[in-house]
Design an enzyme around this catalytic site. Structure first.
Site, PDB file in Angstrom:
ATOM      1  N   LYS A  52      -7.766   3.557 -19.758  1.00 36.86           N
ATOM      2  CA  LYS A  52      -8.086   3.927 -21.125  1.00 36.86           C
ATOM      3  C   LYS A  52      -6.866   3.665 -22.019  1.00 36.86           C
ATOM      4  CE  LYS A  52     -11.764   5.020 -18.964  1.00 36.86           C
ATOM      5  NZ  LYS A  52     -12.043   6.352 -18.489  1.00 36.86           N
ATOM      6  N   ARG A  62       0.839  -1.209   0.000  1.00 36.94           N
ATOM      7  CA  ARG A  62       0.000   0.000   0.000  1.00 36.94           C
ATOM      8  C   ARG A  62       0.872   1.257   0.000  1.00 36.94           C
ATOM      9  NH1 ARG A  62      -1.740   2.670   4.345  1.00 36.94           N
ATOM     10  NH2 ARG A  62      -1.876   0.872   5.707  1.00 36.94           N
ATOM     11  N   TYR A  99     -15.506  14.984 -17.067  1.00 34.76           N
ATOM     12  CA  TYR A  99     -15.904  13.590 -16.860  1.00 34.76           C
ATOM     13  C   TYR A  99     -16.879  13.462 -15.682  1.00 34.76           C
ATOM     14  CZ  TYR A  99     -15.251   8.615 -15.834  1.00 34.76           C
ATOM     15  OH  TYR A  99     -15.446   7.278 -15.587  1.00 34.76           O
ATOM     16  N   ASP A 129      -6.465  16.463 -17.306  1.00 30.63           N
ATOM     17  CA  ASP A 129      -6.778  15.034 -17.446  1.00 30.63           C
ATOM     18  C   ASP A 129      -6.531  14.689 -18.912  1.00 30.63           C
ATOM     19  OD1 ASP A 129      -8.051  12.592 -17.921  1.00 30.63           O
ATOM     20  OD2 ASP A 129      -9.612  12.967 -16.427  1.00 30.63           O
TER      21      ASP A 129
HETATM   22  C1  LIG Z   1     -12.422   6.952 -17.333  1.00 27.49           C
HETATM   23  C2  LIG Z   1     -12.015   8.334 -17.047  1.00 27.49           C
HETATM   24  C3  LIG Z   1     -11.696   8.738 -15.739  1.00 27.49           C
HETATM   25  C4  LIG Z   1     -11.809   7.818 -14.560  1.00 27.49           C
HETATM   26  O1  LIG Z   1     -10.917   6.769 -14.628  1.00 27.49           O
HETATM   27  P1  LIG Z   1     -11.160   5.345 -13.919  1.00 27.49           P
HETATM   28  O2  LIG Z   1      -9.925   4.594 -14.264  1.00 27.49           O
HETATM   29  O3  LIG Z   1     -12.419   4.773 -14.456  1.00 27.49           O
HETATM   30  O4  LIG Z   1     -11.276   5.624 -12.452  1.00 27.49           O
HETATM   31  C5  LIG Z   1     -11.272  10.043 -15.549  1.00 27.49           C
HETATM   32  N1  LIG Z   1     -11.196  10.904 -16.575  1.00 27.49           N
HETATM   33  C6  LIG Z   1     -11.507  10.553 -17.833  1.00 27.49           C
HETATM   34  C7  LIG Z   1     -11.389  11.568 -18.931  1.00 27.49           C
HETATM   35  C8  LIG Z   1     -11.921   9.265 -18.119  1.00 27.49           C
HETATM   36  O5  LIG Z   1     -12.244   8.923 -19.371  1.00 27.49           O
END
Ligand SMILES: *Cc1c(COP(=O)(O)O)cnc(C)c1O
Length: 408
Positions: free
Chosen positions: A218, A64, A123, A193
């Site tokens: 992603k 952790r 998001y 992001d």
């Molecule tokens: C999917 C996504 C997230 C969240 O990510 P997780 O891995 O599902 O927690 C945050 N920002 C964007 C732009 C995303 O597409």
């Protein structure tokens, strides 16, 4: 177990100690870093424990708090996101999901009374995190249309500005250099992001952003088989975020870290393929009589086409949206015609998939908010994969044919 102990131990003891003496000197000659699927590390000497406690990052104690597989992924993203910058004191943090990275990023900077500025089309998970969790801790979310804001024009008390390089689902593009100027002129930090682009296509720190977040779920992993998140930030900020993750328990598991890095090895190749297929399919969709509108920044019809060309010269990836003529019934019909392409409420995998924002990412939005965001009951978000382009087009064509009954 040690050879000398072998005949002295009962079966119960042998069961819990057997096999633990594989020579680690040999293990470390593995071509690829093995998975350190262990929750804890052992110490032979008290000095080594002291060495951990005084902060040696190569000394591991408890997963952790840190693990070599997490560290390998952190080093990987650090190398890519900071490659074009003058030498500086940056660090990266791996987390169990993109949301954990966003939570750690906000939680490490904001106190009660801080405000976070977000674009309206951020998001849905990020919006929910702020509205349902951080709000109870007196951190306020302020949703803004940044296209109307000039330098010095942020509302008072903004600590962080959080935007996406290209937004979900309409791929609206933010001018990161301009937003960095706006944030900095008001004493705020800009966080981008970058999940929809990845460092293969865009590196926000080189455009003035202060930190970058990824949902590695992603494009970075890219194979739809592991969840994870990453934050790249100035070292001191990253250290605070690491403490948040350690305390809240949001670390990335060794196996997920290993899988993510394995996927990430081919990021450059995949993003080139996603971008080429994305451009070709957006152009093809735009010509179809069953399609009302296509949202892809590589098309001249997209509102930020010029900015996208300038900001993302290497390509724009495989994410796009399009509106069918008709309403939700045309989406249901479209699905019936598809064989290869499945509805999957995620994105950025090897395989082409689609999502229906009204019932997935944007289901919490009011009808007014959807109208403002230009998301309709006929909006389909497409994540174009790396399959052969003609096969993707043939499947889309079969779906579209059912929607309109027009044939061709
Ligand atoms: C999917 C996504 C997230 C969240 O990510 P997780 O891995 O599902 O927690 C945050 N920002 C964007 C732009 C995303 O597409």
């Amino acid at each position: 177990m040690a050879e000398s102990l072998k005949n002295q131990l009962s079966d119960a003891t042998a069961a819990v100690h057997g096999g633990e003496d594989i020579h680690l000197g040999m293990v470390t000659r593995a071509k690829v870093m093995p998975i350190f699927e262990t929750s804890v590390f052992t110490y032979d000497r008290l000095e080594d424990l002291d060495d951990f406690l005084t902060g040696n990052p190569d000394n591991y104690s408890y997963t952790r708090l840190g693990n070599p597989n997490q560290r390998a992924l952190e080093d990987w993203i650090l190398g890519l996101e900071t490659a074009d910058l003058p030498p500086g004191n940056w660090d990266a943090l791996a987390t169990g999901s993109g949301m954990a990275a966003i939570a750690a990023c906000i939680g490490s900077v904001c106190d009660a009374g801080s405000r976070v500025a977000l674009s309206r089309d951020i998001y849905g998970g990020t919006q929910s995190l702020l509205e349902h969790e951080f709000r109870r801790w007196a951190v306020e979310a302020v949703f803004l249309d940044f296209s109307n804001i000039e330098e010095g024009g942020l509302p008072p008390g903004i600590r962080l500005v959080l935007v996406e390089a290209a937004s979900n689902p309409l791929m609206r593009v933010s001018n990161i250099k301009r937003l960095a100027g706006i944030a900095h002129s008001s004493g705020a930090r800009l966080v981008v992001d970058n999940s929809f682009l990845s460092p293969a296509l865009f590196k926000p720190l080189a455009h003035g952003a202060d930190a970058v977040i990824h949902s590695t779920t992603k494009y970075i992993n890219g194979h739809s088989d592991a969840s994870g998140g990453l934050l790249v930030a100035p070292a001191e900020w990253a250290a605070s975020a690491r403490r948040v993750v350690q305390n809240l328990g949001g670390h990335l598991s060794p196996f997920e870290a290993w899988l993510t890095l394995r996927g990430a090895r081919t990021l450059e190749l995949r993003m080139a393929a996603h971008s080429q297929n994305g451009q070709a399919i957006a152009e093809w969709l735009e010509e179809r009589p069953e399609v009302r509108r296509v949202w892809y920044p590589g098309l001249a019809s997209h509102p930020e086409h010029e900015l996208a060309k300038q900001q993302f010269p290497r390509g724009i990836g495989g994410m796009m949206s399009f509106d069918l003529k008709g309403g939700s019934e045309s989406v249901a019909a479209f699905m019936q015609g598809l064989k290869l392409i499945k509805l999957a409420p995620s994105l950025a995998g090897l395989t082409t998939s689609f999502s229906y924002p009204m019932k997935t990412s944007h289901r919490a939005h009011s009808p007014e908010s959807l109208r403002e965001l230009q998301i309709t009951p006929a909006t389909i978000r497409l994540s174009v994969g790396i399959e052969n382009r003609d096969d993707i087009i043939a499947d889309l064509k079969a779906g579209l044919r059912v929607t309109a009954g027009t044939g061709d």
